[in-house]
Design an enzyme around this catalytic site. Structure first.
Site, short mmCIF file in Angstrom:
data_model
loop_
_atom_site.label_atom_id
_atom_site.label_comp_id
_atom_site.label_asym_id
_atom_site.label_seq_id
_atom_site.Cartn_x
_atom_site.Cartn_y
_atom_site.Cartn_z
N GLY A 119 -0.07 -5.28 -9.11
CA GLY A 119 0.86 -6.30 -9.60
C GLY A 119 2.25 -5.79 -9.94
O GLY A 119 2.96 -6.42 -10.73
N ASN A 121 4.87 -5.85 -8.07
CA ASN A 121 5.85 -6.87 -7.67
C ASN A 121 5.81 -8.05 -8.63
O ASN A 121 6.86 -8.58 -9.01
CB ASN A 121 5.55 -7.35 -6.24
CG ASN A 121 6.11 -6.41 -5.20
OD1 ASN A 121 7.32 -6.38 -4.98
ND2 ASN A 121 5.26 -5.60 -4.60
N LEU A 192 -4.38 -10.76 -0.40
CA LEU A 192 -4.83 -10.40 0.94
C LEU A 192 -5.57 -11.50 1.70
O LEU A 192 -5.71 -11.41 2.91
CB LEU A 192 -5.74 -9.15 0.87
CG LEU A 192 -5.06 -7.91 0.28
CD1 LEU A 192 -5.99 -6.71 0.34
CD2 LEU A 192 -3.77 -7.59 1.03
N ASN A 209 5.84 -14.87 1.22
CA ASN A 209 5.05 -13.63 1.14
C ASN A 209 5.98 -12.46 1.38
O ASN A 209 7.06 -12.61 1.98
CB ASN A 209 3.96 -13.65 2.23
CG ASN A 209 3.12 -12.38 2.20
OD1 ASN A 209 2.75 -11.88 1.14
ND2 ASN A 209 2.83 -11.85 3.38
N HIS A 211 5.88 -8.65 3.15
CA HIS A 211 5.07 -7.76 3.98
C HIS A 211 5.75 -6.38 4.00
O HIS A 211 6.97 -6.30 4.16
CB HIS A 211 4.96 -8.33 5.40
CG HIS A 211 4.06 -7.53 6.27
ND1 HIS A 211 2.69 -7.56 6.15
CD2 HIS A 211 4.33 -6.61 7.24
CE1 HIS A 211 2.16 -6.72 7.02
NE2 HIS A 211 3.14 -6.13 7.70
N ASP A 252 1.08 -13.28 8.61
CA ASP A 252 2.40 -12.66 8.76
C ASP A 252 3.24 -13.30 9.86
O ASP A 252 3.94 -12.61 10.60
CB ASP A 252 2.26 -11.15 9.05
CG ASP A 252 1.47 -10.45 7.96
OD1 ASP A 252 1.63 -10.81 6.79
OD2 ASP A 252 0.71 -9.54 8.28
N GLU A 281 10.89 -3.45 -2.09
CA GLU A 281 10.26 -4.72 -2.52
C GLU A 281 10.76 -5.12 -3.90
O GLU A 281 11.15 -6.26 -4.14
CB GLU A 281 8.73 -4.56 -2.55
CG GLU A 281 8.14 -4.41 -1.17
CD GLU A 281 6.63 -4.23 -1.19
OE1 GLU A 281 6.03 -4.43 -0.13
OE2 GLU A 281 6.06 -3.87 -2.23
C1 GRF Z 1 3.05 -4.75 -1.66
O1 GRF Z 1 3.28 -3.57 -0.96
C2 GRF Z 1 3.29 -5.94 -0.76
O2 GRF Z 1 4.14 -5.68 0.30
C3 GRF Z 1 1.95 -6.24 -0.20
O3 GRF Z 1 1.04 -5.89 -1.22
C4 GRF Z 1 1.61 -4.88 -2.04
C5 GRF Z 1 1.43 -5.31 -3.46
O4 GRF Z 1 1.75 -4.27 -4.36
N1 GRF Z 1 1.90 -7.59 0.26
P1 GRF Z 1 1.79 -4.55 -5.93
O5 GRF Z 1 0.39 -5.00 -6.34
O6 GRF Z 1 2.80 -5.60 -6.17
O7 GRF Z 1 2.14 -3.24 -6.54
#
Ligand code: GRF
Length: 300
Positions: A119, A121, A192, A209, A211, A252, A281
């Site tokens: 988490g 992000n 996922l 999303n 990626h 995607d 990100e």
């Molecule tokens: C990220 O690398 C994102 O690109 C992918 O899943 C990962 C999530 O990472 N979709 P986090 O849980 O936010 O650290």
């Protein structure tokens, strides 16, 4: 009974055990400290002793459970739990706000973050919109009990929805629950499962999303996390990056909103590339979400 508690508190079995242990130890500590303190007041009459003891344990109980919750890693849960009790005692309903705040929130976009990993992000997005007048992170949706993102939600006092496969794919993709929570926009951040048609239809152009590669390359089923970075390094690519895109019913595949790149050097490994991509990100995802939502809001 335990299953009901798990559902009510949205925790997995291990976490429920730690919470119950915190209640038990906190309660014992409170009883012990209450009796000790009572000793300082040399009161003989039971008529005074008993109400005094009740008053002491009422004051001590929150302090004791909070103290015990810290080493057991349950501080977030108990902080929210005590807040709820406080609200009930003061006669306010959970989630009730002052009228002025309600008006301010009326035009806000309520965002649900779907995540099932650590988490990082999600945390950046929450931080970015913490004081926003436009976006409210209203819900964390997760399919993995025990995922790090659930701890973030507890710490941040954001409601969570723990979802399961059968209902997600064979039911209506939790559209009813999202609508009931007045969710306007969905952000996938490390989620996922493929998003079912029911959900993409209900939130057309309102699901994004991120990626960890430059789509249309290195995407599709099975291309997630370290699989992506390992494939990119193995192919000897000189660049990678991130893609933020709308979500449709193909992995995607939706329209690309934003991409940012990073260089791959000869000494990069899948791990170092993953770190570079994560930085990208964190730097861009919250801002791009803000821009997309602002566009939608202007269309309202
Ligand atoms: C990220 O690398 C994102 O690109 C992918 O899943 C990962 C999530 O990472 N979709 P986090 O849980 O936010 O650290």
């Amino acid at each position: 009974m335990f299953e009901k508690l798990q559902q009510k508190w949205k925790v997995n079995g291990w976490r429920l055990l730690l919470i119950l242990v915190t209640f038990a130890l906190g309660g014992s500590l409170c009883g012990y400290a209450g009796r000790k303190l009572l000793g300082f007041f040399s009161v003989e009459s039971n008529l005074v002793r008993i109400p005094l003891y009740i008053l002491l344990v009422t004051i001590l109980w929150p302090v004791c459970v909070i103290l015990i919750s810290i080493p057991l890693g349950q501080f977030g849960f108990f902080r929210n739990y005590l807040k709820k009790i406080g609200r009930r005692m003061s006669g306010k309903k959970a989630g009730s706000k002052e009228p002025e705040t309600q008006n301010k929130q009326h035009n806000m976009f309520s965002v649900a973050i779907f995540a099932s990993g650590a988490g990082s992000n999600a945390q950046k997005i929450i931080d970015f919109f913490r004081n926003s007048q436009v976006i409210k992170i209203a819900l964390i949706v997760c399919n993995k009990p025990g995922a790090g993102v659930l701890d973030i939600a507890a710490r941040e006092n954001i409601p969570t929805l723990l979802i399961e496969k059968e209902t997600f794919f064979k039911g209506n993709g939790y559209v009813d629950e999202l609508k009931a929570a007045s969710i306007d926009f969905v952000v996938l951040a490390g989620f996922l499962w493929k998003v079912p048609a029911t959900l993409t239809a209900a939130y057309a152009n309102r699901i994004v999303n991120i990626h960890p590669a430059l789509l249309p390359h290195y995407g599709g089923k099975g291309m997630y996390g370290m699989h992506v970075h390992t494939a990119i390094i193995a192919a000897g690519e000189k660049q990678s990056g991130i893609t933020i895109h709308y979500v449709d019913n193909v992995y995607d595949n939706g329209a690309i909103i934003f991409q940012a790149t990073c260089d791959i050097t000869a000494d990069d490994t899948p791990d170092t590339l993953a770190q570079k991509v994560h930085l990208l990100e964190h730097a861009h995802y919250p801002r791009v979400i803000g821009e997309v939502v602002l566009q939608l809001q202007n269309q309202r």
